[in-house]
Each structure stands twice: as structure tokens, then as C-alpha cells.
Write a protein that holds these residues in place. Structure first.
Motif, PDB file in Angstrom:
ATOM      1  N   ALA A 198       0.821  -1.219   0.000  1.00 28.00           N
ATOM      2  CA  ALA A 198       0.000   0.000   0.000  1.00 28.00           C
ATOM      3  C   ALA A 198       0.850   1.262   0.000  1.00 28.00           C
ATOM      4  O   ALA A 198       0.418   2.311  -0.497  1.00 28.00           O
ATOM      5  N   ASN A 199       2.064   1.179   0.562  1.00 28.48           N
ATOM      6  CA  ASN A 199       2.941   2.352   0.604  1.00 28.48           C
ATOM      7  C   ASN A 199       3.828   2.485  -0.629  1.00 28.48           C
ATOM      8  O   ASN A 199       4.598   3.447  -0.726  1.00 28.48           O
ATOM      9  N   LEU A 200       3.731   1.525  -1.545  1.00 27.83           N
ATOM     10  CA  LEU A 200       4.610   1.539  -2.711  1.00 27.83           C
ATOM     11  C   LEU A 200       4.446   2.794  -3.584  1.00 27.83           C
ATOM     12  O   LEU A 200       5.445   3.440  -3.926  1.00 27.83           O
ATOM     13  N   PRO A 201       3.224   3.189  -3.973  1.00 25.73           N
ATOM     14  CA  PRO A 201       3.109   4.393  -4.825  1.00 25.73           C
ATOM     15  C   PRO A 201       3.675   5.646  -4.157  1.00 25.73           C
ATOM     16  O   PRO A 201       4.391   6.424  -4.807  1.00 25.73           O
ATOM     17  N   THR A 202       3.363   5.833  -2.868  1.00 25.82           N
ATOM     18  CA  THR A 202       3.891   7.005  -2.163  1.00 25.82           C
ATOM     19  C   THR A 202       5.402   6.984  -2.107  1.00 25.82           C
ATOM     20  O   THR A 202       6.068   8.020  -2.271  1.00 25.82           O
ATOM     21  N   THR A 203       5.966   5.809  -1.917  1.00 25.28           N
ATOM     22  CA  THR A 203       7.413   5.686  -1.819  1.00 25.28           C
ATOM     23  C   THR A 203       8.089   6.030  -3.143  1.00 25.28           C
ATOM     24  O   THR A 203       9.104   6.735  -3.162  1.00 25.28           O
ATOM     25  N   VAL A 204       7.527   5.533  -4.237  1.00 24.08           N
ATOM     26  CA  VAL A 204       8.103   5.824  -5.549  1.00 24.08           C
ATOM     27  C   VAL A 204       8.052   7.327  -5.834  1.00 24.08           C
ATOM     28  O   VAL A 204       9.029   7.921  -6.314  1.00 24.08           O
ATOM     29  N   LEU A 396      21.975   7.102   2.389  1.00 18.03           N
ATOM     30  CA  LEU A 396      21.287   8.001   1.456  1.00 18.03           C
ATOM     31  C   LEU A 396      20.003   8.593   2.013  1.00 18.03           C
ATOM     32  O   LEU A 396      19.463   9.532   1.420  1.00 18.03           O
ATOM     33  N   ALA A 397      19.505   8.032   3.138  1.00 19.60           N
ATOM     34  CA  ALA A 397      18.263   8.522   3.772  1.00 19.60           C
ATOM     35  C   ALA A 397      17.089   8.484   2.798  1.00 19.60           C
ATOM     36  O   ALA A 397      16.319   9.436   2.667  1.00 19.60           O
ATOM     37  N   VAL A 398      16.945   7.356   2.090  1.00 18.12           N
ATOM     38  CA  VAL A 398      15.809   7.195   1.189  1.00 18.12           C
ATOM     39  C   VAL A 398      14.657   6.574   1.951  1.00 18.12           C
ATOM     40  O   VAL A 398      14.760   6.277   3.137  1.00 18.12           O
ATOM     41  N   SER A 399      13.548   6.322   1.253  1.00 21.30           N
ATOM     42  CA  SER A 399      12.332   5.877   1.913  1.00 21.30           C
ATOM     43  C   SER A 399      12.484   4.500   2.538  1.00 21.30           C
ATOM     44  O   SER A 399      13.339   3.696   2.163  1.00 21.30           O
ATOM     45  N   GLN A 400      11.592   4.220   3.505  1.00 19.05           N
ATOM     46  CA  GLN A 400      11.629   2.953   4.227  1.00 19.05           C
ATOM     47  C   GLN A 400      11.358   1.766   3.311  1.00 19.05           C
ATOM     48  O   GLN A 400      11.747   0.649   3.605  1.00 19.05           O
TER      49      GLN A 400
END
Length: 445
Positions: A198-204, A396-400
């Protein structure tokens, strides 16, 4: 020569699926249950200011709370009724299984079949309620310690929060069991899978935005994409890898005819424990760290703030404990699901043997030796998949989402669910062939 099951699998097509009405009902039930879960992640706990909590959460989003939020499908970010997700239940399962190895009474229950399994599940639920209540109270106290988050602090808020969060977790436990029995796949794993996807679109979108603004160099963004694809390819390869032990069956005589002995293989998966070690390790790290992270927002003692910082995602202590938990549970869970002594006894009773190995105790020792060696490889593979992306994330402090844990869960659950769907289709096609042969036989008579 291919087995009958393999031949049936090659003949699977859309027509077979369209005729599998029971499978279609199971898939629709699974999708409906997951939709109910997703709706619950948007229902907030009563008595809090959503805006104030969102500001508080943003300060710890890149830490351990961000990882907890990943498992819960964004429920932590919204402080929803499913904020604790299934972490207390998974932790209780760990404790019960560990205690069962040292308790003769629980060990005897495991051998009683279905009744013993139900009793073990009952103990797990009771312990999950206890863990969930303790964790929910810690969350309630942490929310009160955060400035402006709770509208009316006091015991009424604490009790209502504990009841709400415990009820949410208990509902998810029931929902997971319903998916397992009436749907397709493992319900607990699918709920966690749904939260991550469910968090995939927001993460991209977030990752692309970081690249557009220059916060993340384009070369680094491309490297993250290549790393994610490489991790997925490695997961698929290792999850399907097997060590096959040759099993030989002796010649047998029927009447005056002597039949040649058959041969088969005993498949030993390289990663027998699946995704369980990573989920268990994450759960054990999240249980104390979540409470500490919430409490550290207020006037927490110095030692608690130090513990929270040391258990932060990407910190050396976090990585060391995570690796230790993964390796331990890889061996522990493999020992639970595969018994070399029992396998050797079954081979001996059926007349099978490993060439060059004496049946019985020597066969069990050989199987245990091979299983231990491949489990070492499997544990190192799980550790590498889980930790390498974590180190990249810390740099790099990228998304979880760009983490080995989330990718491992997604790929493993997908492979398992697809395998179960294929099993249902094969069973459907086999029943159709049997029915057709019976009808044909009746016409000939």
C-alpha cells in the motif's frame, strides 16, 4: 521423466482458472478481507489531535517508527486502530515456540495433532493479548508525553487507547486466520504484505521527488533501482534453490517377476525458514524500540534516550542485533519445521535409503549434516538481503520501502501465494480428469 503434477502444471491456462469456482471465491474473499484491513488503517484512535501527531511522527519517520509504519501500512503515521498491526502476535508466537522446545508439556501438545495445535494457538493468543496491552499502554503514555497530541490526557484516554489498540490487533489475528482457512495464502503474511504494498506508490513518488530536487543524486537513484532489482532476483533464486538428496528404493519381487528399484529425491530448501527469521527479528526489535521512541518525545530519562538512539535504524547496535536474530531464527525455525530423525524413520519404513549411508540413525545424521550446511548459506543470504539495503538507506536517507525486509516479504509472500493458487488449479484439473475418466469408463460398459 516429469511427474504427473508437473505435467498438469504445464497444462494450466485461463480456461482451468475460469472453471475453478472455489478458487475464485477464495481469491475474492482474500481481497475483501485485505480491503477491510486497509480501511481500518484510516480509522484513528479517539482522543488525539491528528495534526499534532503528524508533526511528532515526522520527527522520527526515518527511524524505527518509520519501519513500524511500513509493517502497519501507514497505520502508525495516522495512529489508527491497527497501529500495532500483528507485531504482538508474532512476538507471542516466538515466545511460545521457544518455550515449547524446553517444556515437555508443550512439546507433548505439539505431537497431539490438531487438538494440540489448537491448544498452542490458544496460549499464543493469550500471550499476544498481554504483549499487546503492555505495548498499547506504552504507546498511550508516549502520546501523552508528546506536547499537544492528546486532547484530554488522563486514565480515561489511556484505558480507551489500550482497549482500541488491543481490539484492533485481536481483529487482525482473527482476520488472518479467516484468510488462511477460507482464502488463499497465509493470512498473517498477506496482511503484512498488503501494508507494505500500500505504501509503494507514495514511496516511488517520494524517491522521484528527492531525485528531482537534487536531494538524491540521479546516479544514486539509478543505483537504488539496480540494487532493488538485484535483491529481488537474488530472493527469487535463493527461495527456489534446493539441495536434492538421492533416495534409492530396493528391487522388489512380485510373483515370478523382479521389478527394478525406483529412485527419487529428498528436496531440502536452501532457505527452509522462509521469511520468518526476518519478520521475527524485526518484531523483537520493534517491540521495545517503539515504546522507547514514543517515550523519548517527552521528558524521558537520559538512559531511555540513549537506548532509542542506539536502536535507531541503521545504527551499529541495530544492525548487529538484527543480524543475530535473523541467524538464530533461521536455525531455530528450520529445526522446528524439519525433523531429520523423523524423515529418516519414514524412509526406513518405506524401504528407501541414501546410497552409501546406512538407514536409521546414520541417515538422520547425514540429513542433519547437509541441512545444517545449507541453513548456514540460507541464514547468510537472509542477513545480506536484510542488512545491505539497510546500510544503503542509512547512507542516502531514502524511503523505508527501499529495504531488504520489505522486498523479502513482498517477493516471498508473492511466490508462496502463487504456489498455492497453482496447487488449487492442479487439484481442480486433476479432479476434472478423474471425473472424465469415470464417465468414459461408464460409457464403455
Amino acid at each position: 521423466m516429469a511427474s504427473a503434477a508437473e505435467q498438469l502444471a504445464r497444462n494450466l491456462n485461463f480456461s482451468t482458472f475460469s472453471k475453478a469456482k472455489d478458487l475464485q471465491q477464495r481469491i475474492w474473499f482474500t481481497l475483501g478481507a485485505l480491503l477491510v484491513y486497509r480501511l481500518g488503517t484510516f480509522i484513528p484512535v479517539p482522543g488525539i489531535d491528528p495534526d499534532a501527531f503528524a508533526a511528532t511522527f515526522a520527527q522520527s519517520e526515518q527511524g524505527i517508527l518509520g519501519m513500524f509504519n511500513m509493517f502497519s501500512g501507514g497505520a502508525v503515521q495516522r495512529m489508527a486502530i491497527f497501529a500495532l498491526n500483528l507485531i504482538p502476535y508474532i512476538t507471542a508466537s516466538i515466545v511460545v515456540q521457544v518455550v515449547a522446545t524446553a517444556s515437555p508439556r508443550l512439546e507433548a501438545l505439539k505431537k497431539e495433532g490438531e487438538s494440540g495445535r489448537r491448544k498452542m494457538n490458544q496460549y499464543t493468543r493469550y500471550l499476544a493479548v498481554l504483549f499487546c496491552a503492555v505495548q498499547a499502554y506504552g504507546v498511550a503514555a508516549g502520546l501523552e508525553a508528546s506536547q499537544g497530541v492528546v486532547l484530554n490526557p488522563g486514565w480515561f484516554f489511556r484505558v480507551s487507547t489500550v482497549v482500541t489498540l488491543v481490539g484492533g490487533t485481536m481483529f487482525l489475528m482473527w482476520l488472518g486466520e479467516q484468510i488462511t482457512s477460507r482464502g488463499v495464502g497465509n493470512g498473517i503474511s498477506l496482511i503484512i504484505f498488503a501494508g507494505i504494498v500500500a505504501n509503494l506508490p507514495t514511496t516511488v513518488v517520494q524517491t522521484l521527488e528527492l531525485s528531482r530536487t537534487g536531494a538524491l543524486p540521479p546516479l544514486a537513484a539509478f543505483g537504488i533501482l539496480v540494487l532493488a532489482l538485484g535483491v529481488i532476483a537474488a530472493i527469487v533464486f535463493f527461495e527456489r534453490a534446493q539441495r536434492r538428496l538421492l533416495i534409492q528404493y530396493p528391487k522388489r519381487q512380485v510373483g515370478n517377476k523382479m521389478f527394478q528399484g525406483d529412485s527419487s529425491h529428498l528436496p531440502l530448501k536452501l532457505n527452509t525458514s522462509g521469511v520468518i527469521p526476518v519478520i521475527f527479528g524485526s518484531s523483537l526489535l520493534l517491540l521495545p524500540a517503539t515504546i522507547a521512541s514514543f517515550a523519548a518525545q517527552g521528558n524521558a530519562p537520559q538512559w531511555l534516550q540513549v537506548v532509542t538512539a542506539m536502536l535507531g535504524r541503521g545504527q551499529p547496535l541495530y544492525l548487529i542485533l538484527f543480524a543475530a536474530f535473523i541467524i538464530f531464527f533461521a536455525f531455530f525455525y528450520t529445526a522446528i519445521v524439519f525433523n531429520p530423525v523423523e524423515t529418516a524413520d519414514n524412509l526406513k519404513r518405506s524401504g528407501g535409503f541414501i546410497p552409501g549411508i546406512r538407514p536409521g540413525e546414520r541417515t538422520a545424521q547425514h540429513i542433519d549434516y547437509v541441512l545444517t550446511r545449507i541453513t548456514v548459506v540460507g541464514a547468510l543470504y537472509l542477513t545480506a538481503v536484510a542488512l545491505i539495503p539497510e546500510i544503503v538507506h542509512n547512507q542516502l536517507a531514502v524511503s523505508q520501502f527501499i529495504g531488504g525486509t520489505s522486498l523479502l516479504i513482498m517477493v516471498t509472500v508473492t511466490l508462496d501465494t502463487v504456489s498455492q493458487i497453482q496447487s488449487h488449479l492442479i487439484a481442480q484439473q486433476y479432479e476434472g480428469l478423474v471425473k472424465k475418466s469415470r464417465l468414459g469408463g461408464g460409457k464403455r460398459r
